[in-house]
Motif scaffolding. Structure first.
Motif, PDB file in Angstrom:
ATOM      1  N   MET A   1      -6.714  15.787   2.845  1.00  0.00           N
ATOM      2  CA  MET A   1      -7.479  14.769   3.534  1.00  0.00           C
ATOM      3  C   MET A   1      -6.567  13.566   3.765  1.00  0.00           C
ATOM      4  O   MET A   1      -5.925  13.081   2.848  1.00  0.00           O
ATOM      5  N   LEU A   2      -6.527  13.107   5.005  1.00  0.00           N
ATOM      6  CA  LEU A   2      -5.702  11.948   5.342  1.00  0.00           C
ATOM      7  C   LEU A   2      -6.473  10.650   5.105  1.00  0.00           C
ATOM      8  O   LEU A   2      -7.688  10.585   5.324  1.00  0.00           O
ATOM      9  N   HIS A   3      -5.733   9.628   4.693  1.00  0.00           N
ATOM     10  CA  HIS A   3      -6.297   8.316   4.427  1.00  0.00           C
ATOM     11  C   HIS A   3      -5.424   7.255   5.098  1.00  0.00           C
ATOM     12  O   HIS A   3      -4.200   7.357   5.093  1.00  0.00           O
ATOM     13  N   PHE A   4      -6.078   6.245   5.656  1.00  0.00           N
ATOM     14  CA  PHE A   4      -5.418   5.090   6.251  1.00  0.00           C
ATOM     15  C   PHE A   4      -5.541   3.963   5.246  1.00  0.00           C
ATOM     16  O   PHE A   4      -6.655   3.567   4.880  1.00  0.00           O
ATOM     17  N   VAL A   5      -4.404   3.458   4.777  1.00  0.00           N
ATOM     18  CA  VAL A   5      -4.383   2.402   3.769  1.00  0.00           C
ATOM     19  C   VAL A   5      -3.629   1.215   4.361  1.00  0.00           C
ATOM     20  O   VAL A   5      -2.474   1.348   4.750  1.00  0.00           O
ATOM     21  N   TRP A   6      -4.299   0.073   4.432  1.00  0.00           N
ATOM     22  CA  TRP A   6      -3.668  -1.142   4.943  1.00  0.00           C
ATOM     23  C   TRP A   6      -3.862  -2.238   3.922  1.00  0.00           C
ATOM     24  O   TRP A   6      -4.956  -2.792   3.775  1.00  0.00           O
ATOM     25  N   GLY A   7      -2.791  -2.550   3.206  1.00  0.00           N
ATOM     26  CA  GLY A   7      -2.787  -3.687   2.297  1.00  0.00           C
ATOM     27  C   GLY A   7      -2.401  -4.922   3.084  1.00  0.00           C
ATOM     28  O   GLY A   7      -1.322  -4.975   3.668  1.00  0.00           O
ATOM     29  N   ILE A   8      -3.287  -5.908   3.124  1.00  0.00           N
ATOM     30  CA  ILE A   8      -3.054  -7.134   3.896  1.00  0.00           C
ATOM     31  C   ILE A   8      -2.541  -8.209   2.938  1.00  0.00           C
ATOM     32  O   ILE A   8      -3.154  -8.479   1.903  1.00  0.00           O
ATOM     33  N   ASP A   9      -1.396  -8.784   3.288  1.00  0.00           N
ATOM     34  CA  ASP A   9      -0.753  -9.763   2.411  1.00  0.00           C
ATOM     35  C   ASP A   9      -1.583 -11.030   2.259  1.00  0.00           C
ATOM     36  O   ASP A   9      -2.134 -11.550   3.235  1.00  0.00           O
ATOM     37  N   VAL A  10      -1.618 -11.536   1.038  1.00  0.00           N
ATOM     38  CA  VAL A  10      -2.159 -12.857   0.768  1.00  0.00           C
ATOM     39  C   VAL A  10      -1.126 -13.853   1.303  1.00  0.00           C
ATOM     40  O   VAL A  10       0.077 -13.705   1.039  1.00  0.00           O
ATOM     41  N   PRO A  11      -1.541 -14.851   2.087  1.00  0.00           N
ATOM     42  CA  PRO A  11      -0.569 -15.833   2.593  1.00  0.00           C
ATOM     43  C   PRO A  11       0.259 -16.444   1.456  1.00  0.00           C
ATOM     44  O   PRO A  11      -0.257 -16.739   0.377  1.00  0.00           O
ATOM     45  N   GLY A  12       1.551 -16.590   1.717  1.00  0.00           N
ATOM     46  CA  GLY A  12       2.446 -17.214   0.752  1.00  0.00           C
ATOM     47  C   GLY A  12       3.053 -16.273  -0.278  1.00  0.00           C
ATOM     48  O   GLY A  12       3.792 -16.723  -1.155  1.00  0.00           O
ATOM     49  N   THR A  13       2.757 -14.977  -0.192  1.00  0.00           N
ATOM     50  CA  THR A  13       3.287 -14.040  -1.193  1.00  0.00           C
ATOM     51  C   THR A  13       4.571 -13.340  -0.736  1.00  0.00           C
ATOM     52  O   THR A  13       5.020 -12.400  -1.386  1.00  0.00           O
ATOM     53  N   GLY A  14       5.170 -13.806   0.352  1.00  0.00           N
ATOM     54  CA  GLY A  14       6.414 -13.194   0.846  1.00  0.00           C
ATOM     55  C   GLY A  14       7.510 -13.110  -0.199  1.00  0.00           C
ATOM     56  O   GLY A  14       8.140 -12.053  -0.351  1.00  0.00           O
ATOM     57  N   PRO A  15       7.798 -14.188  -0.948  1.00  0.00           N
ATOM     58  CA  PRO A  15       8.841 -14.091  -1.975  1.00  0.00           C
ATOM     59  C   PRO A  15       8.526 -13.046  -3.051  1.00  0.00           C
ATOM     60  O   PRO A  15       9.424 -12.314  -3.491  1.00  0.00           O
ATOM     61  N   LEU A  16       7.265 -12.936  -3.441  1.00  0.00           N
ATOM     62  CA  LEU A  16       6.886 -11.925  -4.426  1.00  0.00           C
ATOM     63  C   LEU A  16       7.061 -10.530  -3.847  1.00  0.00           C
ATOM     64  O   LEU A  16       7.560  -9.616  -4.515  1.00  0.00           O
ATOM     65  N   ARG A  17       6.682 -10.352  -2.594  1.00  0.00           N
ATOM     66  CA  ARG A  17       6.865  -9.061  -1.915  1.00  0.00           C
ATOM     67  C   ARG A  17       8.342  -8.676  -1.925  1.00  0.00           C
ATOM     68  O   ARG A  17       8.690  -7.536  -2.215  1.00  0.00           O
ATOM     69  N   GLU A  18       9.210  -9.624  -1.575  1.00  0.00           N
ATOM     70  CA  GLU A  18      10.654  -9.344  -1.570  1.00  0.00           C
ATOM     71  C   GLU A  18      11.159  -8.977  -2.954  1.00  0.00           C
ATOM     72  O   GLU A  18      11.983  -8.073  -3.098  1.00  0.00           O
ATOM     73  N   GLU A  19      10.654  -9.654  -3.961  1.00  0.00           N
ATOM     74  CA  GLU A  19      11.044  -9.364  -5.337  1.00  0.00           C
ATOM     75  C   GLU A  19      10.638  -7.941  -5.755  1.00  0.00           C
ATOM     76  O   GLU A  19      11.322  -7.297  -6.544  1.00  0.00           O
ATOM     77  N   LEU A  20       9.540  -7.453  -5.197  1.00  0.00           N
ATOM     78  CA  LEU A  20       9.002  -6.141  -5.569  1.00  0.00           C
ATOM     79  C   LEU A  20       9.432  -5.004  -4.659  1.00  0.00           C
ATOM     80  O   LEU A  20       8.977  -3.875  -4.837  1.00  0.00           O
ATOM     81  N   VAL A  21      10.290  -5.255  -3.685  1.00  0.00           N
ATOM     82  CA  VAL A  21      10.588  -4.229  -2.677  1.00  0.00           C
ATOM     83  C   VAL A  21      11.108  -2.937  -3.299  1.00  0.00           C
ATOM     84  O   VAL A  21      10.695  -1.840  -2.907  1.00  0.00           O
ATOM     85  N   GLU A  22      11.976  -3.004  -4.282  1.00  0.00           N
ATOM     86  CA  GLU A  22      12.498  -1.767  -4.885  1.00  0.00           C
ATOM     87  C   GLU A  22      11.402  -1.030  -5.647  1.00  0.00           C
ATOM     88  O   GLU A  22      11.324   0.200  -5.587  1.00  0.00           O
ATOM     89  N   LYS A  23      10.526  -1.757  -6.339  1.00  0.00           N
ATOM     90  CA  LYS A  23       9.407  -1.109  -7.042  1.00  0.00           C
ATOM     91  C   LYS A  23       8.461  -0.444  -6.043  1.00  0.00           C
ATOM     92  O   LYS A  23       7.951   0.650  -6.286  1.00  0.00           O
ATOM     93  N   HIS A  24       8.212  -1.124  -4.915  1.00  0.00           N
ATOM     94  CA  HIS A  24       7.359  -0.551  -3.864  1.00  0.00           C
ATOM     95  C   HIS A  24       7.976   0.746  -3.336  1.00  0.00           C
ATOM     96  O   HIS A  24       7.303   1.764  -3.244  1.00  0.00           O
TER      97      HIS A  24
END
Length: 177
Positions: free
Chosen positions: A1-24
């Motif tokens: 079964m296919l699923h569409f998953v869209w995680g929408i960023d909380v404004p201002g979390t860009g630095p945290l996203r960058e910090e987590l890129v390898e874990k992601h």
């Protein structure tokens, strides 16, 4: 079964996203065979991520919830909300099978009117990487259509007529570089 998953960023979390890129990416490596499309939605000027799209083949809703809510960005507070819908593929294959190599494009979502049914799929336009119908996991109702396109510009012509609203978001193919 296919699923569409869209995680929408909380404004201002860009630095945290960058910090987590390898874990992601490490987390997504565990789903490489199940992913049919992935990549970030972007700001209008394409300078920063605004969310993350994944189309993933998993056995059931419980597995899809685990995929979406165990993901490192979600667990750290980067995504809120997360849109999780059943996805019925109308194009076939993966985005990588359809890609030309440009990599940048758009996510288009046609929102269905309440009680509407999907219309016949239009023949894919050049640049279409993924296309599918979106359904509620709760009641099975049709909610609309999602299309990922590799193009320098996009408009509603990648969708059939008759949607109540069409969203267009800058997007690019994701994965390890």
């Amino acid at each position: 079964m296919l699923h569409f998953v869209w995680g929408i960023d909380v404004p201002g979390t860009g630095p945290l996203r960058e910090e987590l890129v390898e874990k992601h990416w490490a987390y997504m490596d565990g789903y490489v065979k199940e992913l049919t499309a992935r990549g970030p939605t972007l700001s209008e000027d394409r300078s920063e991520a605004t969310g993350s799209i994944h189309i993933v083949d998993l056995p059931d809703l419980a597995a899809a919830r685990a995929f979406a809510f165990d993901e490192p960005n979600y667990r750290a507070g980067v995504y809120d909300p997360v849109l999780l819908l059943r996805y019925e593929d109308t194009l076939g294959g993966t985005m990588w099978q359809h890609a030309s190599g440009e990599g940048s494009g758009f996510l288009l979502i046609g929102h269905a009117a309440p009680g509407a049914s999907p219309s016949a799929a239009v023949p894919p336009r050049p640049g279409t990487l993924a296309r599918g119908e979106l359904f509620s996991h709760d009641d099975g109702g049709w909610l609309g259509t999602a299309v990922l396109v590799e193009a320098s510009r996009a408009d509603g012509s990648f969708l059939p007529d008759g949607y109540e609203e069409v969203e267009i978001h800058p997007w690019q193919m994701g994965g390890r570089r």
